[in-house]
Design a protein around this motif. Sequence first.
Motif, PDB file in Angstrom:
ATOM      1  N   UNK A   1      -6.832   6.752   5.726  1.00 41.60           N
ATOM      2  CA  UNK A   1      -5.072   7.334   5.650  1.00 41.60           C
ATOM      3  C   UNK A   1      -4.567   6.891   3.804  1.00 41.60           C
ATOM      4  N   UNK A   2      -3.409   7.780   3.725  1.00 39.91           N
ATOM      5  CA  UNK A   2      -2.931   7.997   2.441  1.00 39.91           C
ATOM      6  C   UNK A   2      -2.379   6.388   2.682  1.00 39.91           C
ATOM      7  N   UNK A   3      -2.497   6.146   3.924  1.00 38.51           N
ATOM      8  CA  UNK A   3      -1.089   4.961   3.990  1.00 38.51           C
ATOM      9  C   UNK A   3      -1.556   3.035   4.212  1.00 38.51           C
ATOM     10  N   UNK A   4      -2.743   3.383   3.734  1.00 40.94           N
ATOM     11  CA  UNK A   4      -3.834   2.441   3.975  1.00 40.94           C
ATOM     12  C   UNK A   4      -3.225   1.346   3.342  1.00 40.94           C
ATOM     13  N   UNK A   5      -3.223   1.188   1.695  1.00 42.43           N
ATOM     14  CA  UNK A   5      -2.541   0.481   1.147  1.00 42.43           C
ATOM     15  C   UNK A   5      -1.561  -0.533   1.471  1.00 42.43           C
ATOM     16  N   UNK A   6      -0.683   0.667   2.030  1.00 45.56           N
ATOM     17  CA  UNK A   6       1.200   0.107   2.431  1.00 45.56           C
ATOM     18  C   UNK A   6       0.486  -0.451   4.223  1.00 45.56           C
ATOM     19  N   UNK A   7      -0.527  -0.260   4.657  1.00 42.19           N
ATOM     20  CA  UNK A   7      -0.948  -1.091   5.892  1.00 42.19           C
ATOM     21  C   UNK A   7      -0.976  -2.770   5.320  1.00 42.19           C
ATOM     22  N   UNK A   8      -1.931  -2.687   4.875  1.00 41.95           N
ATOM     23  CA  UNK A   8      -2.690  -3.764   4.560  1.00 41.95           C
ATOM     24  C   UNK A   8      -2.143  -4.971   4.194  1.00 41.95           C
ATOM     25  N   UNK A   9      -0.695  -4.342   2.867  1.00 46.56           N
ATOM     26  CA  UNK A   9      -0.171  -4.551   2.895  1.00 46.56           C
ATOM     27  C   UNK A   9       0.812  -5.395   4.524  1.00 46.56           C
ATOM     28  N   UNK A  10       1.139  -4.648   4.969  1.00 47.19           N
ATOM     29  CA  UNK A  10       2.161  -5.499   5.835  1.00 47.19           C
ATOM     30  C   UNK A  10       1.281  -6.375   6.914  1.00 47.19           C
ATOM     31  N   UNK A  11       0.109  -6.028   6.532  1.00 50.38           N
ATOM     32  CA  UNK A  11      -0.618  -7.453   7.862  1.00 50.38           C
ATOM     33  C   UNK A  11      -0.929  -8.595   6.741  1.00 50.38           C
TER      34      UNK A  11
END
Length: 304
Positions: A149-159
């Motif tokens: 996903x294009x949101x991978x970096x943002x998702x990882x940061x939130x996790x």
Amino acid sequence: MQYLRFARLLALVCCFGFLVSCSSFNKLQKTATDEQKYKAALQYYEKKDWYHAGLLFEELIPVLKGSTESEMAQFYHAYTQFNQQQYLLSSTLFKKFYETFARSEHAQEAMYMYAVSLYKDAPDFNLDQSNTLTATSALQDFINNYPDTQYRDETTKMILELRQKLERKAYEKAKLYFKTSGFNIASYKSSVISINIFQRDFPDSPYNEELAFLKVDAEYSLAQNSLETKQKERYQEAMTYYQGFVDKYPNSKYLKQAEKMFESSQKEIDRLTKLEVEREKEKQLQKQQQAPANRPGKVTAARQ
């Protein structure tokens, strides 16, 4: 004075504009067709008037069911709630969207926004972290479903951020048990258990050095305040924790304090061992003293 008059005039104009706007919106709700309402809702949405757009989309969703506009009405409605910081509601709406329209081109985004809504709703570290766990799980599920996903970096940061909250919560919990240990011996045990759990769950945490020392301190203090029959075992446990601590943090700022506890534990173990030996000797001596000194000889019949 002129500034005050201007401010009052501006307030009156704004108030009048608001009343006109409300009147116009009420008229739209009462007299407009569904098509007109849908167009108006899109216009409000484009203007970022989330409140009025949300009201219209909410009204239209049951009416549009089965139509081509139904999908987008539900998608936009979820966003209107998110942008009004109604994160619990937006999470419900986004989840319902990707479950209902699983094949939609917006399904991935909806699942992502469901997780983001939960992330936004997660409380500070000092509060109950049930919602944080739910948000972390949702974000991880999203990554698992859409690894590219294009949101991978943002998702990882939130996790990572949510895990830091959980880490801080666990750290404060372990420290709280330690701080209250002086009032309740059971808290020493709880402190050690909590620290062990923390070290297992967060092996790379920067808090581990301090907590490893506090575990030595808690077990040592527990031994000091225990019944004599349990002291030796607990001092030995404190020494084991000390050895683990010094092996991992040989240059720790807590090293001198820990060494004093280690040395004191060793002395106490030696003292308790001597007591055990003395008591065992005394026990054996008492047994000997209780035994009869002279046993009667065997009586045999005389020969005739």
